[in-house]
Write an enzyme that holds these catalytic residues in place. Structure first.
Site, PDB file in Angstrom:
ATOM      1  N   GLY A 152       0.401  -0.803   0.165  1.00 50.11           N
ATOM      2  CA  GLY A 152      -0.142   0.071   0.026  1.00 50.11           C
ATOM      3  C   GLY A 152       0.712   1.356  -0.061  1.00 50.11           C
ATOM      4  O   GLY A 152       2.238   1.285  -0.427  1.00 50.11           O
ATOM      5  N   ASN A 153       0.063   2.025   0.052  1.00 49.29           N
ATOM      6  CA  ASN A 153       1.036   3.063   0.338  1.00 49.29           C
ATOM      7  C   ASN A 153       0.135   5.029   1.300  1.00 49.29           C
ATOM      8  O   ASN A 153      -0.540   4.533   2.388  1.00 49.29           O
ATOM      9  CB  ASN A 153       1.214   3.936  -0.999  1.00 49.29           C
ATOM     10  CG  ASN A 153      -0.477   4.603  -1.548  1.00 49.29           C
ATOM     11  OD1 ASN A 153      -1.166   5.345  -0.805  1.00 49.29           O
ATOM     12  ND2 ASN A 153      -0.698   3.799  -2.454  1.00 49.29           N
ATOM     13  N   ARG A 154       1.091   5.957   1.930  1.00 51.13           N
ATOM     14  CA  ARG A 154       0.419   6.306   2.627  1.00 51.13           C
ATOM     15  C   ARG A 154      -0.594   7.886   2.450  1.00 51.13           C
ATOM     16  O   ARG A 154      -0.731   8.347   3.053  1.00 51.13           O
ATOM     17  CB  ARG A 154       1.359   7.743   2.939  1.00 51.13           C
ATOM     18  CG  ARG A 154       3.029   6.850   3.757  1.00 51.13           C
ATOM     19  CD  ARG A 154       4.129   7.264   4.248  1.00 51.13           C
ATOM     20  NE  ARG A 154       5.142   6.101   4.534  1.00 51.13           N
ATOM     21  CZ  ARG A 154       5.035   5.569   6.297  1.00 51.13           C
ATOM     22  NH1 ARG A 154       4.251   5.695   6.914  1.00 51.13           N
ATOM     23  NH2 ARG A 154       6.486   5.432   6.289  1.00 51.13           N
ATOM     24  N   SER A 155      -1.616   7.134   0.955  1.00 51.06           N
ATOM     25  CA  SER A 155      -2.261   8.444   1.255  1.00 51.06           C
ATOM     26  C   SER A 155      -3.287   8.003   2.232  1.00 51.06           C
ATOM     27  O   SER A 155      -4.189   7.063   1.826  1.00 51.06           O
ATOM     28  CB  SER A 155      -2.795   8.414  -0.122  1.00 51.06           C
ATOM     29  OG  SER A 155      -3.660   9.194  -1.047  1.00 51.06           O
TER      30      SER A 155
END
Ligand code: CTP
Ligand code: CA
Length: 228
Positions: free
Chosen positions: A33-36
């Site tokens: 995933g990512n930090r958005s």
């Protein structure tokens, strides 16, 4: 007519906004995933609604309340986000890709949880995800389907932020690209944002550090000007 101090300049317009960050499954319990956080995309949705737009929000893994009046479609992966966006843009006037879409996904998703063994694990083989924003630009260029009049994207850049942004705008075939400089506690998960909006005709609009709503309103100003 003015809504909450805002012009109703998007009344009768259909806008599609993607928000959040995609998750690419490794196995039933793990993902890449990512930090958005989705904060910027949701701010875009709220401000578009306040300016009279009909809003479809394609939300990837966001823990935020639904903006009142928006149609919210929840997705997890880049492939799901692509399908939802391509369906939603039919008949839309504007699409803003604010979501952080994973560039890669595991080539295979394990049906069962990967177990720990004595040895180090196998490498996870990644494959490229489709570039949804580029696809929207390409579809419009080819005139295949009625496409949104305004296509906008976001980009977080380091190093030569403006040159990278210009190159990306051209590559994606979009009309507006909101370029954030990453680092300095801006962008991810914070209420504030600062950016430069580049437009396909060579224009440049600097947005000073401020609330994500203010950035969103500037984006809608530029969108409304292009819609005419
Ligand atoms: N985007 C997309 N589909 C992808 C990757 C990105 O639609 N598979 C969109 C994002 O929603 C964003 C824009 O493209 O609006 C720019 O994303 P970014 O990650 O900055 O661009 P990339 O082309 O993926 O380039 P890179 O990550 O290598 O900088
Ligand atoms: Ca990317």
């Amino acid at each position: 007519r003015v809504l909450g101090g805002r012009p109703a300049d998007l009344a009768g317009r259909r806008v599609v906004i993607s928000a959040g960050g995609t998750r690419e499954a490794i196995d039933p319990v793990r993902f890449i995933g990512n930090r958005s956080s989705g904060l910027q995309g949701y701010a875009l949705a709220r401000t578009a609604l306040a300016r009279g737009a009909e809003v479809t929000l394609v939300a990837a893994n966001v823990a935020l309340p639904d903006p009142a009046g928006a149609e919210v479609i929840r997705v997890e992966s880049a492939l799901e986000l692509r399908a939802a966006v391509l369906e939603a843009v039919e008949g839309a006037d504007v699409v803003v890709m604010a979501a952080a879409v994973a560039d890669f996904r595991p080539a295979a998703r394990s049906g069962s949880k990967i177990k720990k063994t004595a040895a180090d694990p196998d490498a996870i083989h990644l494959v490229k995800n489709p570039d949804i924003l580029a696809e929207l630009g390409e579809r419009r260029r080819e005139g295949l389907k009625p496409s949104p009049a305004v296509i906008a994207g976001f980009a977080a850049e380091t190093d030569d932020v403006l040159a990278n942004g210009r190159a990306k705008l051209a590559r994606k075939g979009c009309d507006l690209l909101v370029v954030n400089q990453v680092g300095e506690n801006l962008a991810f998960g914070t209420p504030d944002n600062a950016a430069v909006v580049l437009s396909a005709d060579g224009g440049r609009t600097d947005i000073p550090r401020g609330p994500k709503e203010a950035l969103a309103d500037t984006v809608w100003d530029l969108v409304a000007a292009r819609l005419g």
